[in-house]
Write an enzyme that holds these catalytic residues in place. Structure first.
Site, PDB file in Angstrom:
ATOM      1  N   SER A 112       0.830  -1.194   0.000  1.00  0.00           N
ATOM      2  CA  SER A 112       0.000   0.000   0.000  1.00  0.00           C
ATOM      3  C   SER A 112       0.869   1.250   0.000  1.00  0.00           C
ATOM      4  O   SER A 112       1.882   1.316   0.698  1.00  0.00           O
ATOM      5  CB  SER A 112      -0.905   0.011   1.232  1.00  0.00           C
ATOM      6  N   TYR A 138      -2.413   5.664  -5.181  1.00  0.00           N
ATOM      7  CA  TYR A 138      -3.487   6.645  -5.353  1.00  0.00           C
ATOM      8  C   TYR A 138      -2.908   7.818  -6.140  1.00  0.00           C
ATOM      9  O   TYR A 138      -1.717   8.113  -6.057  1.00  0.00           O
ATOM     10  CB  TYR A 138      -3.985   7.162  -4.005  1.00  0.00           C
ATOM     11  N   THR A 164      -5.315   2.278  -7.710  1.00  0.00           N
ATOM     12  CA  THR A 164      -6.661   2.211  -7.145  1.00  0.00           C
ATOM     13  C   THR A 164      -7.530   3.281  -7.798  1.00  0.00           C
ATOM     14  O   THR A 164      -7.191   4.461  -7.785  1.00  0.00           O
ATOM     15  CB  THR A 164      -6.621   2.407  -5.630  1.00  0.00           C
ATOM     16  N   LYS A 246      -7.108  -1.250 -10.066  1.00  0.00           N
ATOM     17  CA  LYS A 246      -7.737  -1.987  -8.964  1.00  0.00           C
ATOM     18  C   LYS A 246      -9.031  -1.272  -8.581  1.00  0.00           C
ATOM     19  O   LYS A 246      -9.010  -0.091  -8.251  1.00  0.00           O
ATOM     20  CB  LYS A 246      -6.785  -2.033  -7.767  1.00  0.00           C
ATOM     21  N   HIS A 270     -12.851  -2.851  -2.833  1.00  0.00           N
ATOM     22  CA  HIS A 270     -12.117  -2.225  -1.725  1.00  0.00           C
ATOM     23  C   HIS A 270     -12.493  -2.879  -0.389  1.00  0.00           C
ATOM     24  O   HIS A 270     -12.598  -2.217   0.643  1.00  0.00           O
ATOM     25  CB  HIS A 270     -12.410  -0.721  -1.685  1.00  0.00           C
TER      26      HIS A 270
END
Length: 378
Positions: A112, A138, A164, A246, A270
């Site tokens: 992440s 992100y 994402t 994603k 998510h």
């Protein structure tokens, strides 16, 4: 380091029960919570129960081979590690422990970008490893910060970017609102030196007045809500490594993703944390795979708790599955060794399922091996 003694756990649910008794409320509620009434959180798991396995017999299953590839990179099995944020709330070694476990199991891990260990530190914790590491990304309003994350990942040996695309704003997570969630004071989002990006909740006193968690306030202030397909193409133009998206749940978006030139799709809601009553990922997997028609690999996360779940996802077209919350529960139990034990458990369940279904390798698993039962309304 010698592995710890095996626990008495016999299922992934045992790791979860242990974590519920061990973690503090702030961390536990952050990890387990979903959006609103958490209907999608529950459906992610329940949906697998509406799929039955059609076993074939008399196939000589004395030897089972679970090896496969993701983005052309070999892994020991199609069970991988999804990106979960802030893992040092679960264990002091956090993401570095998880990375070492992924190497021991020779599988793929997605880090992440909201990790509590930096891109570089996680890479350094697994030197000379051939197990794939990808970075989840992100798109920040600060494009240079976003670009630096991509470049740092490439320089540190990460081999793909998982962008994402389902979080222009944070879903309404009631537990985090009640707790006024914030990252504990001894932790930061380690990939950022800018305090505005590294801290969650501590600079968001206004979040209380806004009736939001510290993370929701963080997302509103930092993450770009104008995200569109042109931004996917921008990431592609910056990255020298494959770019996956994603958060795809429909055939329409799957086709647009392929048209945008992505290298893979992760079917994901998510973890049920964005829009409640969104469909379970396994329920839409086949729709996405049909739309893609083999042009890119399709992966799945959400609700996978058994080897039979993995088998069903592969039969419906997934190239691999990614585990999220089970990794956190195992990490809180015993760090690196806990994650290895959990992965061993679900891998052995997959091996047994394959044998009992008459499949000696991953390519043997086909649509004919499963049947969908009638789906009830949510």
């Amino acid at each position: 380091m010698a592995p710890a003694a095996q626990s008495s756990f016999v299922s992934l649910d045992d790791f979860e029960r242990h974590a519920y008794a061990r973690l503090d409320r702030n961390a536990l509620d952050y990890y387990r919570s979903g959006a609103q009434d958490m209907i999608t959180v529950r459906e992610n798991k329940r949906a697998f129960d509406r799929i039955v396995v059609r076993p074939r017999v008399l196939r000589d299953v004395s030897t089972i081979d679970m090896q496969t590839t993701v983005q052309g990179q070999p892994i020991s099995s199609p069970i991988c590690i999804a990106p979960t944020a802030m893992q040092r709330m679960a264990h002091p070694e956090g993401e570095c422990a998880t990375a070492r476990a992924s190497v021991r199991k020779d599988t793929c891990m997605i880090l992440s970008s909201w990790s509590t260990a930096s891109i570089e530190d996680v890479a350094a914790s697994t030197p000379n490893s051939h197990a794939p590491k990808w970075l989840q990304l992100y798109i920040y309003k600060d494009r240079e910060a976003t670009k630096r994350l991509i470049e740092r990942a490439q320089d540190s040996g990460y081999t793909a970017i998982a962008l994402t695309v389902d979080t222009p704003f944070l879903g309404r997570r009631l537990a985090d609102i009640r707790n006024r969630f914030q990252l504990p004071p001894h932790l930061t989002m380690a990939n950022f030196s800018d305090q505005g990006k590294a801290q969650v909740g501590k600079a968001d006193a206004a979040s209380a007045a806004d009736n939001a968690s510290g993370l929701a306030a963080y997302v509103a202030s930092q993450i770009d809500p104008t995200l569109s397909w042109k931004h996917v193409q921008w990431v592609k133009s910056v990255a020298r490594i494959p770019v996956l998206v994603k958060g795809i749940l429909t055939a329409e978006d799957a086709r647009l993703a392929v048209d945008a030139g992505v290298d893979g799709i992760i079917v994901s809601n998510h973890g049920g944390r964005q829009i409640d009553t969104a469909p379970a990922t396994i329920d839409v997997l086949e729709e996405v795979c049909r739309a893609v028609a083999g042009r890119v690999e399709v992966y799945l996360d959400g609700g996978v708790r058994r080897g039979t779940d993995v088998f069903k996802a592969l039969a419906l077209g997934a190239s691999a599955v990614f585990l999220g919350r089970p990794v956190l529960w195992a990490l809180s139990y015993s760090g690196e060794d806990g994650v290895v034990e959990m992965l061993d458990m679900i891998n052995e369940e997959l091996r047994l399922t394959m044998a009992l279904a008459g499949c000696i390798n991953i390519s043997d698993i086909s649509r004919d091996h499963v049947r969908m039962l009638a789906q009830p309304r949510l």
